[in-house]
Write a protein that holds these residues in place. Sequence first.
Motif, PDB file in Angstrom:
ATOM      1  N   ASN A  60      77.579  89.923  33.897  1.00  5.43           N
ATOM      2  CA  ASN A  60      76.487  89.332  33.125  1.00  5.43           C
ATOM      3  C   ASN A  60      76.909  88.830  31.755  1.00  5.43           C
ATOM      4  O   ASN A  60      76.058  88.477  30.942  1.00  5.43           O
ATOM      5  CB  ASN A  60      75.282  90.271  33.029  1.00  5.43           C
ATOM      6  N   SER A  61      78.219  88.761  31.499  1.00  2.00           N
ATOM      7  CA  SER A  61      78.713  88.125  30.279  1.00  2.00           C
ATOM      8  C   SER A  61      78.619  86.611  30.437  1.00  2.00           C
ATOM      9  O   SER A  61      78.865  86.070  31.520  1.00  2.00           O
ATOM     10  CB  SER A  61      80.175  88.483  30.011  1.00  2.00           C
ATOM     11  N   VAL A  79      78.189  86.945  37.480  1.00  2.60           N
ATOM     12  CA  VAL A  79      77.129  87.711  38.145  1.00  2.60           C
ATOM     13  C   VAL A  79      77.597  88.239  39.497  1.00  2.60           C
ATOM     14  O   VAL A  79      78.618  87.819  40.031  1.00  2.60           O
ATOM     15  CB  VAL A  79      75.871  86.836  38.345  1.00  2.60           C
ATOM     16  N   LEU A  80      76.792  89.140  40.065  1.00  6.94           N
ATOM     17  CA  LEU A  80      77.019  89.586  41.437  1.00  6.94           C
ATOM     18  C   LEU A  80      76.660  88.450  42.388  1.00  6.94           C
ATOM     19  O   LEU A  80      75.880  87.559  42.033  1.00  6.94           O
ATOM     20  CB  LEU A  80      76.169  90.830  41.726  1.00  6.94           C
ATOM     21  N   ARG A  90      75.746  80.238  36.940  1.00  6.45           N
ATOM     22  CA  ARG A  90      75.934  81.649  37.314  1.00  6.45           C
ATOM     23  C   ARG A  90      77.039  81.733  38.358  1.00  6.45           C
ATOM     24  O   ARG A  90      76.862  81.325  39.492  1.00  6.45           O
ATOM     25  CB  ARG A  90      74.618  82.244  37.810  1.00  6.45           C
ATOM     26  N   LEU A  91      78.155  82.288  37.954  1.00  5.19           N
ATOM     27  CA  LEU A  91      79.381  82.347  38.750  1.00  5.19           C
ATOM     28  C   LEU A  91      79.544  83.726  39.369  1.00  5.19           C
ATOM     29  O   LEU A  91      79.501  84.743  38.670  1.00  5.19           O
ATOM     30  CB  LEU A  91      80.566  82.039  37.844  1.00  5.19           C
ATOM     31  N   SER A  92      79.769  83.777  40.676  1.00  8.11           N
ATOM     32  CA  SER A  92      79.936  85.054  41.370  1.00  8.11           C
ATOM     33  C   SER A  92      81.250  85.721  40.986  1.00  8.11           C
ATOM     34  O   SER A  92      82.296  85.075  40.893  1.00  8.11           O
ATOM     35  CB  SER A  92      79.913  84.846  42.885  1.00  8.11           C
ATOM     36  N   VAL A  93      81.175  87.027  40.813  1.00  2.69           N
ATOM     37  CA  VAL A  93      82.367  87.822  40.538  1.00  2.69           C
ATOM     38  C   VAL A  93      83.321  87.800  41.731  1.00  2.69           C
ATOM     39  O   VAL A  93      84.508  88.096  41.584  1.00  2.69           O
ATOM     40  CB  VAL A  93      81.974  89.263  40.140  1.00  2.69           C
ATOM     41  N   HIS A 135      72.576  96.075  25.929  1.00  2.00           N
ATOM     42  CA  HIS A 135      71.954  95.990  27.256  1.00  2.00           C
ATOM     43  C   HIS A 135      72.932  96.589  28.267  1.00  2.00           C
ATOM     44  O   HIS A 135      73.759  95.891  28.828  1.00  2.00           O
ATOM     45  CB  HIS A 135      71.652  94.527  27.611  1.00  2.00           C
ATOM     46  N   PHE A 136      72.814  97.883  28.486  1.00  2.00           N
ATOM     47  CA  PHE A 136      73.815  98.604  29.268  1.00  2.00           C
ATOM     48  C   PHE A 136      73.576  98.620  30.768  1.00  2.00           C
ATOM     49  O   PHE A 136      74.422  99.068  31.520  1.00  2.00           O
ATOM     50  CB  PHE A 136      73.949 100.039  28.740  1.00  2.00           C
ATOM     51  N   HIS A 137      72.428  98.154  31.242  1.00  2.00           N
ATOM     52  CA  HIS A 137      72.147  98.209  32.678  1.00  2.00           C
ATOM     53  C   HIS A 137      71.605  96.902  33.215  1.00  2.00           C
ATOM     54  O   HIS A 137      70.676  96.883  34.012  1.00  2.00           O
ATOM     55  CB  HIS A 137      71.206  99.383  32.989  1.00  2.00           C
ATOM     56  N   LEU A 138      72.192  95.800  32.802  1.00  2.00           N
ATOM     57  CA  LEU A 138      71.804  94.490  33.347  1.00  2.00           C
ATOM     58  C   LEU A 138      72.459  94.287  34.684  1.00  2.00           C
ATOM     59  O   LEU A 138      73.521  94.692  34.965  1.00  2.00           O
ATOM     60  CB  LEU A 138      72.215  93.365  32.421  1.00  2.00           C
TER      61      LEU A 138
END
Length: 138
Positions: A60-61, A79-80, A90-93, A135-138
């Motif tokens: 999410n960076s 992102v996932l 939004r680019l998949s990991v 934001h530790f749980h995005l």
Amino acid sequence: MNERALTFTDYDVERIEDLLEGARNLPARKREGLEALAEELGRGRIVASRQVPSDIVTLNSRVRLRDLDGDRVMEVTLVLPGSADLAQGRLSVTSPIGMAILGFAQGDIVEWAVPAGVKKICIEEILYQPEAAGHFHL
């Protein structure tokens, strides 16, 4: 890839391991990228989300990347796979670039193999890192 030690948050590792576990039943050709991602996780050090340096690319960076081969600049959010949408940045990991930048730091030049040779990108700037913003749980 660079030889520098990668840094991952414990929360990101947990989510990626869940993704990898869910993919065990996929055909081998569809698991190749995921297996490479698992190898990347094994090469790095894992830190608590609250302790990750603010210059590390985490899930999410939002980052600005420069393609050093074509001098093209792009901004993407890592992102996932279920949230990936390249048209929206939004680019998949699990994509080659996504795997290449996860865990690296701002200013790093990252290399990875492509059919035509070696691709190089520079992580020019981290525009937003969830952990640095609290934001530790995005």
